[in-house]
Structures are given as structure tokens and as C-alpha cells.
Design a protein around this motif. Structure first.
Motif, short mmCIF file in Angstrom:
data_model
loop_
_atom_site.label_atom_id
_atom_site.label_comp_id
_atom_site.label_asym_id
_atom_site.label_seq_id
_atom_site.Cartn_x
_atom_site.Cartn_y
_atom_site.Cartn_z
N ILE A 267 18.77 -13.14 -5.06
CA ILE A 267 18.97 -14.46 -6.07
C ILE A 267 17.37 -14.94 -6.15
CG2 ILE A 267 19.62 -15.77 -3.99
CD1 ILE A 267 21.54 -17.35 -5.81
N ALA A 268 17.51 -15.35 -7.31
CA ALA A 268 16.08 -16.03 -7.76
C ALA A 268 15.94 -17.28 -6.74
CB ALA A 268 16.07 -16.64 -9.11
N ALA A 283 18.94 -13.86 -12.71
CA ALA A 283 18.83 -14.95 -11.65
C ALA A 283 19.46 -14.39 -10.24
CB ALA A 283 19.37 -16.33 -12.15
N HIS A 284 20.39 -13.42 -10.59
CA HIS A 284 21.32 -12.94 -9.30
C HIS A 284 21.67 -11.77 -9.75
CE1 HIS A 284 24.33 -13.84 -12.34
NE2 HIS A 284 23.97 -15.17 -12.35
N PRO A 324 24.26 -22.49 -6.32
CA PRO A 324 24.92 -22.25 -5.12
C PRO A 324 26.13 -21.35 -5.60
CG PRO A 324 24.06 -24.55 -5.49
CD PRO A 324 23.63 -23.93 -6.34
N LEU A 325 26.72 -21.59 -6.80
CA LEU A 325 27.89 -20.68 -7.35
C LEU A 325 27.40 -19.00 -7.42
CD1 LEU A 325 28.72 -22.63 -10.31
CD2 LEU A 325 29.67 -22.45 -8.45
N ALA A 326 26.08 -18.70 -7.35
CA ALA A 326 25.73 -17.37 -7.29
C ALA A 326 25.72 -17.01 -5.98
CB ALA A 326 24.42 -17.50 -8.03
N GLU A 327 25.17 -18.06 -5.25
CA GLU A 327 25.31 -17.57 -3.62
C GLU A 327 26.75 -17.26 -3.03
OE1 GLU A 327 23.56 -20.94 -2.19
OE2 GLU A 327 21.44 -19.94 -1.94
N PHE A 374 37.29 -18.73 -11.44
CA PHE A 374 37.25 -20.09 -11.87
C PHE A 374 36.39 -20.90 -11.14
CE2 PHE A 374 41.48 -18.61 -13.36
CZ PHE A 374 41.30 -19.28 -14.72
N GLU A 375 35.73 -21.45 -11.55
CA GLU A 375 34.63 -22.31 -10.79
C GLU A 375 35.02 -23.68 -10.44
OE1 GLU A 375 31.03 -21.83 -12.92
OE2 GLU A 375 30.83 -19.65 -12.49
#
Length: 394
Positions: A267-268, A283-284, A324-327, A374-375
């Protein structure tokens, strides 16, 4: 021919870059989209667009054209050879897209490109970025042919080996190991498996994803210890024999195309550095287990397009919100991969856990919502409830 100036320069014309440009066009801003390839690729890794992503794409006029081209998958199943461990139905999702859309990434890109053209945009090819000079007012991008473009904002949507990210000096953290090795193919196969669902086969040697596509082929994706340079049909037959059904085994009858690839979990360090912003695989990157990668990138893209249209403060929120969503997605994908390769001593416990989840409707629904992408609402994304009302009204 490249313009000498542009408000937004999008580097990379894959799904993420195209979705950024389409979103901006909807706000009345024309982005300059460039790609180093002379033609769009006809093969691809991603093969699913989840319901949560379709809800987001609805806002830019892309969901329905996509839905018309893809196969609507009613459920996601987890298997250990012939044993069905878990079924996750999508019929109770908080969306009017109550399915996973199985569609080649090439088709997804074609729909996005058509939408961009309809809004007056286009992709300029082939232009390879070689330099990026950043200052307080924007950036000057340099290309292999000697052309330069002055831009207020530069979007890096140019994939895992992002030149934009590298030139901007943004770190790309992750393990030092060489990464997981994967084989991928679209095959024609005689199979007793239902053609309305994705199957994840768990194996001590790693997961095997079995996903039907609208043209009658099946997308196979599997981790392997050592991927051959030029995968053949026999390699995928061996994977099915090793990890797939036993009582009514699959038989590969043809190979449309195949490739190998290697994926790290990275992740970036930041999604923004001054006028430079990252989205998608730039980015990820992570395991394809669960089909989350392109979906996260598409949701990045719409959020970034909205933020670019809103101004600098929104861009700070984009960078703060999206990482944080990517993490969380990286952790989810890594967990699915570990689940597949559980050691023999832990497999009975794993299987019991999955069967328990399958028997509990609330747990099954939570997993369906998680798989569907869904986020939680953030400062830069509408809540799921608002999106659902808009989609229903539309």
C-alpha cells in the motif's frame, strides 16, 4: 496529440483511470487521459464487479451498461473439493444490484471508455511518462516523445508499477518477499458446477477461484509455488485435479488465454503528494482472493473524481479516507488466502467455522455485504442508504 496544458492529467487508462475521467466529465471537467499502450489490452485479471461497486458506478451512468453485458451471480460458495463449506447468497444485499456481476475487465474498460466518449472525452495513446516536475502550482509531465503537459493535478492510475508514484517519491510499503505467484486463464470446461455462482476451492496448496463468464468460459485463478512462463491447458487441468471437484471432476476442453503474475500485499505511504494523487493498483495491491482489487480501485476513482471537482480540501479528505479502506481490504484478501492454505491440523476447525457461518443468516448476510464491497460512509462518500435511494429512484 497531447495538449500543452490541462487541469487534470490522468496517467493510465485502465478501469481506475477511465472511471476518474468519467466522474470528472460528469462534473463538467474534461481530464486528459494518457496511456503507454497503443491499444487497450484484450486480456485481464479482474472478472467481477461487486454490488457495492455497481451502486457507486450508478452515479456516473456506468452500472446499467455493465449489468447488461455481464453474468449475474446469485451466490458465492466456498468448497473443499466436493464438500460445500459455505454459501453466501447475495439476494438480501442493501442494493438493487443483488448479485455479483461476472464480466471480463476488458469489457468493463470498454463500457467505461464508451461512457467517456459519450461525455466528450477520449484516451490519448501511446504516451509513456518519463518525468514529473512538481511545484507549488501543479506539475509538468514529460513523455518519451519529448512532449510536455502542464497540469494542475496529476492522477496516477498506472498500476502496480506506477511511474507516477515513483516519480512523485511516494513509498510503496510491503513485505520484502517476492510475492505470491498466480496462474490465471479463461478456459472452456466440462463441469457439473452451477454456472450462476463463483466458487472458491480451499486447498493446502492455496486457493483456486472458479468463476463463470458470459461467453461460456470459466475464469480460473490459483496460487502456485512456481508458475510456468507460458501456461498451457494441462497446467489448469492439473490445478482442477488437485483442488477441484472429485466425484464429478472438471475437464478442460479449451484454453482461450492464460498468463501468470505475481502479487505483493502493498500500500502506498500516502495517496497524495502535493498535486499528485494515486488510485487503484498504483495505491494498493493484494491477493485476488474475493475479487476486491479492481472494485476498490473503481470506488477510489469515483471518490477521487468527486474530490477533484470539489477542490483541495476534498483531496486531503480523499487521501485520509481511502487509505484505511485499502488497509482493511488488504487484510481481508490476505485472510482469505491464509484460510485456503490452512495446515492439515487446523482444517477441521476452519471447516467447522465456515459451516457455522453458513448456518447463521445474520453472519451470512454480514459476509455478503463485506464481499460485495459496501464501504462505511466517509466525508467524501455518500452513505449506502442515500445511494440505495438514488439508485431506486433512477
Amino acid at each position: 496529440m497531447l495538449p500543452t496544458q490541462t487541469d487534470v492529467l490522468v496517467v493510465g487508462a485502465g478501469p481506475t483511470g477511465l472511471a476518474v475521467a468519467v466522474t470528472l466529465a460528469g462534473h463538467g471537467t474534461t481530464a486528459t487521459v494518457v496511456d503507454r499502450l497503443a491499444e487497450p489490452p484484450v486480456t485481464s485479471r479482474a472478472a467481477v464487479v461487486h454490488a457495492g461497486t455497481l451502486d457507486v458506478l450508478d452515479r456516473i451512468g456506468v452500472a446499467e451498461p455493465l449489468a447488461g453485458r455481464g453474468l449475474h451471480s446469485a451466490r458465492f460458495s466456498v468448497r473443499d473439493r466436493d464438500r460445500l463449506l459455505l454459501t453466501v447468497p447475495f439476494d438480501r444485499l442493501p442494493s438493487r444490484h443483488r448479485y455479483a456481476l461476472l464480466i471480463s475487465q476488458a469489457e468493463t474498460e470498454a463500457v467505461l471508455a464508451d461512457r467517456l466518449t459519450a461525455l466528450g472525452g477520449r484516451v490519448l495513446r501511446p504516451y509513456e511518462l518519463t518525468g514529473l516536475d512538481v511545484d507549488g502550482a501543479g506539475a509538468t509531465a514529460r513523455f518519451a516523445g519529448g512532449e510536455t503537459v502542464r497540469a494542475r493535478w496529476v492522477v496516477g492510475a498506472d498500476g502496480m508499477h506506477s511511474r507516477v508514484r515513483e516519480l512523485a517519491g511516494i513509498g510503496f510499503g510491503g513485505p520484502a518477499d517476492p510475492g505470491e505467484s498466480f496462474l490465471l486463464a479463461d478456459v472452456r470446461v466440462d463441469s457439473a458446477l452451477p454456472r450462476d455462482q463463483v466458487n472458491l476451492f480451499l486447498s493446502p496448496r492455496g486457493p483456486l477461484v472458479w468463476a463463470p463468464l458470459p461467453d461460456g468460459t470459466v475464469r480460473l485463478v490459483a496460487t502456485v509455488a512456481d508458475a510456468p512462463r507460458e501456461p498451457q491447458a494441462r497446467h489448469f487441468q492439473a490445478l482442477l485435479d488437485e483442488r477441484g471437484p472429485v466425484r464429478r471432476p472438471d475437464r478442460v476442453t479449451g484454453l482461450a488465454w492464460a498468463s501468470r503474475f505475481r502479487i505483493h500485499h502493498r500500500i502506498a505511504s500516502s495517496y497524495r503528494s502535493g498535486p499528485v494523487l494515486l488510485a487503484g493498483d498504483a495505491a494498493h495491491v493484494h491477493s485476488p482472493a474475493g475479487g476486491q482489487g479492481m472494485n476498490l480501485g473503481l470506488r477510489d476513482a469515483v471518490a477521487l473524481g468527486d474530490a477533484l471537482a470539489a477542490g483541495p480540501e476534498a483531496l486531503d479528505r480523499y487521501a485520509t479516507d481511502r487509505r484505511p479502506l485499502a488497509e482493511e481490504v488488504l487484510g481481508f484478501a490476505a485472510g482469505l488466502t491464509r484460510l485456503a492454505a490452512a495446515p492439515p491440523a487446523l482444517r477441521p476447525v476452519r471447516d467447522l467455522l465456515l459451516r457455522t457461518v453458513s448456518a447463521l443468516p445474520p453472519a451470512r448476510r454480514r459476509l455478503a455485504v463485506r464481499l460485495a464491497g459496501f464501504e462505511p460512509p466517509t466525508a467524501t462518500t455518500p452513505s449506502r442508504r442515500v445511494e440505495g435511494r438514488a439508485a431506486t429512484a433512477g
